[in-house]
Motif scaffolding. Structure first.
Motif, PDB file in Angstrom:
ATOM      1  N   GLY A  11       0.848  -1.185   0.000  1.00  0.00           N
ATOM      2  CA  GLY A  11       0.000   0.000   0.000  1.00  0.00           C
ATOM      3  C   GLY A  11       0.885   1.237   0.000  1.00  0.00           C
ATOM      4  N   LYS A  40      -1.295  -9.144  -4.280  1.00  0.00           N
ATOM      5  CA  LYS A  40      -2.115  -8.575  -3.204  1.00  0.00           C
ATOM      6  C   LYS A  40      -1.736  -9.238  -1.889  1.00  0.00           C
ATOM      7  CE  LYS A  40      -5.044  -5.896  -5.479  1.00  0.00           C
ATOM      8  NZ  LYS A  40      -5.152  -4.462  -5.243  1.00  0.00           N
ATOM      9  N   GLN A  43      -5.225 -10.301   4.843  1.00  0.00           N
ATOM     10  CA  GLN A  43      -5.157 -10.775   6.229  1.00  0.00           C
ATOM     11  C   GLN A  43      -5.135 -12.297   6.261  1.00  0.00           C
ATOM     12  OE1 GLN A  43      -4.708  -9.265   9.193  1.00  0.00           O
ATOM     13  NE2 GLN A  43      -4.817 -11.244  10.203  1.00  0.00           N
ATOM     14  N   GLU A 121       0.810  -0.843  12.181  1.00  0.00           N
ATOM     15  CA  GLU A 121      -0.108   0.042  11.459  1.00  0.00           C
ATOM     16  C   GLU A 121      -0.502  -0.564  10.107  1.00  0.00           C
ATOM     17  OE1 GLU A 121      -0.265   4.606   9.693  1.00  0.00           O
ATOM     18  OE2 GLU A 121       1.471   3.984  10.874  1.00  0.00           O
ATOM     19  N   GLN A 124      -3.019  -3.313  10.712  1.00  0.00           N
ATOM     20  CA  GLN A 124      -4.355  -2.810  11.035  1.00  0.00           C
ATOM     21  C   GLN A 124      -5.097  -2.364   9.773  1.00  0.00           C
ATOM     22  OE1 GLN A 124      -5.992  -2.870  14.114  1.00  0.00           O
ATOM     23  NE2 GLN A 124      -4.270  -4.246  14.455  1.00  0.00           N
ATOM     24  N   ILE A 125      -4.387  -1.772   8.836  1.00  0.00           N
ATOM     25  CA  ILE A 125      -5.015  -1.358   7.576  1.00  0.00           C
ATOM     26  C   ILE A 125      -5.468  -2.579   6.783  1.00  0.00           C
ATOM     27  CG2 ILE A 125      -4.515  -0.322   5.311  1.00  0.00           C
ATOM     28  CD1 ILE A 125      -2.975   1.859   6.886  1.00  0.00           C
ATOM     29  N   ILE A 126      -4.622  -3.605   6.714  1.00  0.00           N
ATOM     30  CA  ILE A 126      -5.002  -4.827   5.996  1.00  0.00           C
ATOM     31  C   ILE A 126      -6.203  -5.480   6.676  1.00  0.00           C
ATOM     32  CG2 ILE A 126      -4.248  -7.180   5.420  1.00  0.00           C
ATOM     33  CD1 ILE A 126      -1.421  -5.924   4.996  1.00  0.00           C
ATOM     34  N   TRP A 128      -8.594  -4.095   8.639  1.00  0.00           N
ATOM     35  CA  TRP A 128      -9.836  -3.338   8.632  1.00  0.00           C
ATOM     36  C   TRP A 128     -10.222  -2.752   7.280  1.00  0.00           C
ATOM     37  CZ3 TRP A 128     -12.937  -4.386  12.348  1.00  0.00           C
ATOM     38  CH2 TRP A 128     -12.414  -4.808  13.561  1.00  0.00           C
ATOM     39  N   GLN A 129      -9.240  -2.582   6.382  1.00  0.00           N
ATOM     40  CA  GLN A 129      -9.555  -1.999   5.074  1.00  0.00           C
ATOM     41  C   GLN A 129      -9.415  -2.989   3.926  1.00  0.00           C
ATOM     42  OE1 GLN A 129      -7.492   1.736   4.516  1.00  0.00           O
ATOM     43  NE2 GLN A 129      -7.941   2.383   6.599  1.00  0.00           N
ATOM     44  N   GLY A 130      -8.792  -4.129   4.180  1.00  0.00           N
ATOM     45  CA  GLY A 130      -8.709  -5.165   3.157  1.00  0.00           C
ATOM     46  C   GLY A 130      -7.386  -5.231   2.428  1.00  0.00           C
ATOM     47  N   GLN A 132      -4.119  -5.148   0.206  1.00  0.00           N
ATOM     48  CA  GLN A 132      -3.235  -4.059  -0.205  1.00  0.00           C
ATOM     49  C   GLN A 132      -2.289  -4.590  -1.277  1.00  0.00           C
ATOM     50  OE1 GLN A 132      -3.318  -0.747   1.307  1.00  0.00           O
ATOM     51  NE2 GLN A 132      -5.255  -1.669   1.933  1.00  0.00           N
TER      52      GLN A 132
END
Length: 142
Positions: A11, A40, A43, A121, A124-126, A128-130, A132
């Motif tokens: 990302g 890609k 998680q 960090e 957490q993005i992976i 909660w946001q999917g 990357q």
């Protein structure tokens, strides 16, 4: 001999890693043939605080080497397939490498040197946001 460095982008995050060539020479040689690599990162389902790159039946051509089920954050593994599909595991916290078939061991091929403080960090993005984008390439010599 200087360590070979990798540039890894997930990302908007940038990491520098060293290849574990002394401990996993065959795995590192196989990985070099895959570079530059892009895919890609998602998680992990069974491995705790980790993300993974599913690679299906991709033939890495290496057996177990410098393998572990308990990688530390930033210790990247490649699972060369036999019980489960080929994958790259990217731990960002507490991790026990597993699949729906149970505990696995993957080859520790690289360790994050720069950017470690951003692993949590990124995770957490992976989470909660999917998924990357991930890219891995050899770092240019200076």
């Amino acid at each position: 001999m200087a360590n070979t460095l990798l540039n890894i982008r997930v990302g908007s995050f940038n990491f520098t890693a060293t290849l574990e060539e002394e401990n996993a020479p065959q795995t590192c040689a196989a990985l070099r043939k895959m570079l530059p690599f892009s895919n890609k990162l998602i998680q992990a389902r069974w491995s705790g605080e980790s993300a993974w790159v599913p690679m299906g039946a991709f033939p890495v051509g290496v057996g177990y080497e410098n393998h572990t089920s308990h990688p530390a954050p930033g210790e990247l593994l490649i699972y060369t397939g036999n019980l489960s599909e080929t994958e790259i595991l990217f731990p960002y916290g507490a991790c026990l490498f597993s699949s729906k078939l149970g505990q696995l061991a993957g080859n520790h091929f690289a360790t994050i040197l720069e950017g470690r403080q951003k692993l949590k960090e990124m995770g957490q993005i992976i989470l909660w946001q999917g998924a990357q984008d991930i890219s891995i390439e050899l770092a240019l010599a200076e």
